[in-house]
Design a protein around this motif. Structure first.
Motif, short mmCIF file in Angstrom:
data_model
loop_
_atom_site.label_atom_id
_atom_site.label_comp_id
_atom_site.label_asym_id
_atom_site.label_seq_id
_atom_site.Cartn_x
_atom_site.Cartn_y
_atom_site.Cartn_z
N GLU A 165 6.84 7.05 -0.37
CA GLU A 165 5.79 7.40 0.59
C GLU A 165 4.47 7.84 -0.08
O GLU A 165 3.63 8.47 0.54
CB GLU A 165 6.28 8.43 1.61
N PRO A 167 -4.19 13.23 2.30
CA PRO A 167 -4.65 12.18 3.23
C PRO A 167 -3.45 11.33 3.65
O PRO A 167 -2.41 11.35 2.99
CB PRO A 167 -5.62 11.37 2.37
N THR A 168 -3.59 10.60 4.74
CA THR A 168 -2.48 9.76 5.21
C THR A 168 -2.95 8.36 5.53
O THR A 168 -4.14 8.11 5.76
CB THR A 168 -1.82 10.33 6.48
N LEU A 169 -1.98 7.48 5.58
CA LEU A 169 -2.18 6.09 5.97
C LEU A 169 -1.10 5.82 7.01
O LEU A 169 0.08 5.69 6.68
CB LEU A 169 -1.99 5.20 4.74
N ASN A 170 -1.49 5.78 8.27
CA ASN A 170 -0.52 5.68 9.37
C ASN A 170 -0.69 4.34 10.10
O ASN A 170 -1.81 3.86 10.26
CB ASN A 170 -0.76 6.83 10.36
N ILE A 171 0.43 3.77 10.54
CA ILE A 171 0.37 2.57 11.37
C ILE A 171 0.54 3.00 12.83
O ILE A 171 1.60 3.48 13.23
CB ILE A 171 1.46 1.55 10.98
N ASP A 172 -0.53 2.82 13.59
CA ASP A 172 -0.52 3.24 15.00
C ASP A 172 0.08 2.17 15.90
O ASP A 172 0.62 2.48 16.96
CB ASP A 172 -1.96 3.50 15.46
N ARG A 189 -6.37 9.37 7.53
CA ARG A 189 -6.92 10.72 7.73
C ARG A 189 -7.50 11.19 6.40
O ARG A 189 -6.80 11.17 5.37
CB ARG A 189 -5.85 11.69 8.21
N MET A 221 0.81 -1.22 0.00
CA MET A 221 0.00 0.00 0.00
C MET A 221 0.84 1.27 0.00
O MET A 221 0.30 2.36 -0.12
CB MET A 221 -0.87 0.05 1.26
N MET A 222 2.14 1.12 0.22
CA MET A 222 2.96 2.32 0.44
C MET A 222 4.24 2.23 -0.36
O MET A 222 5.03 1.31 -0.18
CB MET A 222 3.29 2.40 1.94
N ASP A 272 -4.60 4.06 10.88
CA ASP A 272 -5.59 5.13 10.68
C ASP A 272 -5.36 5.82 9.35
O ASP A 272 -4.22 5.99 8.90
CB ASP A 272 -5.60 6.13 11.85
#
Lengths: 463, 463
Positions: A249, A309-314, A340, A244-245, A338
């Protein structure tokens, strides 16, 4: 025409800071961790009691989760402001604090002077206590506030405001106001205040990969040496995430950026002013970061911050990470993720794109557990509530800067889209380290915040 | 010539199983978790006391970590066998057991009949207790065993035998024997016993990515919304790991497979026999797995199992995975990784290749913490100790199958390469679920194991 409140209220605020600080300390000493429920009921009661103390009526409203507090302070004024707040805080587990996180200690911070260091003092018990302090000042002085105040204070903001939509829907008739206000200590370390005109939306989810038809252990960890011929849910989830990434980035989910839009002219204008004062080095220093990952500086950097928008690993968890060695082939792997959302990204459409991506990459078995989600929200720069807060800050001799939006999320759509009222977020005061160890807010900022609130209520009442 | 031990010893074993089972239960009831030290000292004492009980001398030898137990049982025999064992077990934290893991309960297992279900009963306290039971039988019968027995029993096997090399080096002069023996319950569920002629080596390490010059939070988790412009150590580690593993599950580290070699003719012959009896479906069922990740079946599958090195993720940890939502941008991410080395892979060279891979991919900042490592080891099929165990098992009317090696790791190189003696691993008996919940060993297997040990000592002594 002078739009400032009478000198009495400002003088009262200035001369009662020792007492006012105690309310902040009392609020942060009451733990209220929504993640595990610690102290939640006691904090809801404290908030309701405080509304009554400043002259309002209040009730603790049960929900399927933690209760909300609803209240009203009638001032006989033509205008009504809806104070939206949160009484819950983030967990502290696994964090390394210099003082106990729920002791309400005042610490001399080298860069900031005397400050309360405590979980929730910045996000958001300090501003809430300050707002009550301002209302208490009116009460002591025998003058009604310049606007009626409605209170909607939830205990699940850090859980994604799960039950707030139902509370709003059930009390829609009484939640009629001219604007909603979310209080914050929004001055940076240099004293420059920020106003936020919008929030990004959020989808918080857990992706889970388990052994199954594709292979892998299904019910328990097995001996690690079996990795030679048995598949690994850990590698599988990791490769699904990596798909996905890009290394650059860029997010590789098909259509992920389709709704990303330019700023409108008002926002572009605000951005240019913001770029003049936004101090990249200070921001990085405050966050203990050496460099931004986005290319560019100034307007370019900020435009990307606002529009992407972002794709973050919490969080990531799989296998054995306890003390000592344990060589295992795990049977499941989990990632908390998450996304955003910027305008005009849609929650369901985004989730569908994620699902389609996983399916197309051969990961149809990877489960997406949606934990919570709410949309982005925007209020226009020209709305009276925004302009009232801008004027109140200028009345203090300070020039605020407006952010077209922040990257953080809050359920402001309930005001803009459900209750159909503008919202405004901000106030003087300074703090930092939300969601982090050693969260703090300065003592001097509290006074400035209370002055900005009194001015805001006055300005908004007169508009 | 009959090579079987006298009928007395076998009869004694057969008629004293109730007592012999109690020794197994006593051993597993004493926790001995090397990962956190629980019960280690008491278990070392119990092992030393047991060596004395069967007629030997023993001492608990301190190391920089957990002690080893050294002992000698003098039989006045021309041949000496070095019994190598381990008294430590894997942790049980986070595992879901049907009985308490240290209660030594005997449970009727549907597929296996009465079995001890306990941590360590299969790996490796059951076989160790069984070996002592066989020696105790000689003592009660007043007959010395057919070989002298040296004991080297460590308490850190599950930690990668960290201090065993020093113990061996320091006691090299007394550790003189004709062969080393590692006892195991090596019958599968159908009763077919396996003999292991070698082990893969292992490098167990932790890869750590933290915020630094490349970006990312350096000292604490920060608010997750910052992911829009601040880099993530979690994504970075994940992409670094993904760069090592193709979607086809080929390992992409340059040179990783360079030493992978074909089996020699003896091993090829053993492989063909093995493929006739290896039951893929049973193996998968026992491990709760639906399919192998390697293509092919039979000889192809087994050849790959024997000859391929692996890169396994034992554990992953980053960010917040506790209860409730917490949207954070983590400041570090950790992966526990093990590499299994086949002949003639070298530990240092393999670590260099991994380091070079990370550097070449732009991940020079990612730290490799080597926790433990030891090389692969092989013993020849034709060595007398191996042939003695094969003969002893055949004497019981059972045909053993030899594995040229197992994918698991044990520090057998200390025998083959340091002490320069052949080693043999195996024995009758059945158990399973090593390193997993509900580890078990059957009650009937204990008797068979003890008979195979008595036969092995006899055969080896006569060779």
């Amino acid at each position: 025409m002078t739009a400032s409140p009478g000198p009495d209220i400002m003088a009262y605020i200035d001369t009662h800071q020792a007492q006012h600080l105690e309310r902040v300390r009392t609020f942060v000493r009451q733990p209220s961790i929504s993640a595990d429920g610690t102290g939640i009921a006691a904090m809801a009661d404290l908030v309701a009691a405080t509304i009554r103390e400043v002259g309002g009526s209040a009730e603790v409203v049960p929900t399927a989760g933690h209760p909300a507090v609803l209240g009203r302070l009638e001032a006989g004024a033509p205008k009504t402001l809806l104070f939206y707040g949160m009484y819950d805080v983030q967990p502290v587990e696994g964090e390394d604090w210099t003082v106990p996180p729920f002791a309400g200690e005042v610490v001399e911070l080298p860069a900031h002077g005397p400050s309360v260091v405590a979980r929730g003092v910045f996000n958001s018990k300090g501003p809430m206590a300050g707002f009550f302090n301002a209302l208490a000042a009116y009460r002591v002085l025998g003058a009604p506030p310049p606007v009626n105040v409605l209170f909607l204070i939830e205990g699940e903001e850090e859980l994604g405001s799960r039950n707030l939509p139902e509370v709003v829907a059930a009390h829609r008739e009484v939640l009629r106001a001219d604007a909603a206000y979310f209080a914050s200590f929004s001055q940076d370390a240099r004293g420059i205040p920020a106003l936020y005109l919008g929030v990004k939306g959020i989808i918080f989810m857990e992706l889970v990969c388990r052994g199954g038809a594709w292979g892998g252990p299904q019910t328990r960890m097995i001996h690690g040496s079996n990795a030679v011929w048995i598949g690994s849910p850990t590698w599988r989830l990791l490769q699904a995430l990596a798909s996905m990434m890009g290394r650059d980035e860029q997010i590789l989910i098909d259509g992920f950026y389709d709704e990303v839009a330019d700023l409108n002219p008002d926002e572009e204008h605000l951005l240019q002013r913001l770029a003049e004062v936004f101090d990249e080095r200070t921001f990085l220093a405050q966050n203990d970061v050496q460099r931004f990952r986005l290319e560019g500086h100034g307007e370019t950097l900020l435009r990307n911050y606002l529009t992407l928008p972002t794709l973050n690993i919490d969080g990531l968890a799989s296998g054995w990470v306890g003390p000592g060695s344990k060589t295992v082939l795990p049977h499941e792997a989990r990632a908390r993720v998450d996304i955003r959302l910027v305008p005009h990204m849609d929650i369901e459409r985004t989730l569908q794109r994620l699902r389609r991506h996983l399916d197309a990459q051969g990961y149809a078995d990877i489960e997406i557990h949606r934990w919570e989600a709410y949309p982005w929200a925007q209020t226009p720069w020209r709305s009276p509530a925004v302009q009232a807060l801008v004027a109140a800050i200028r009345d203090q001799g300070i020039e605020p800067y407006a952010w077209p939006r922040i990257a953080g999320s809050a359920p402001m759509y309930l005001f803009s889209d459900v209750l159909k009222m503008p919202f405004v977020m901000g106030g003087l005061g300074h703090g930092g380290r939300a969601h982090s160890p050693n969260e703090y807010a300065t003592v001097t900022g509290l006074r400035l915040f209370e002055r900005s609130v009194a001015g805001f209520l006055q300005r908004f009442g007169e508009m």
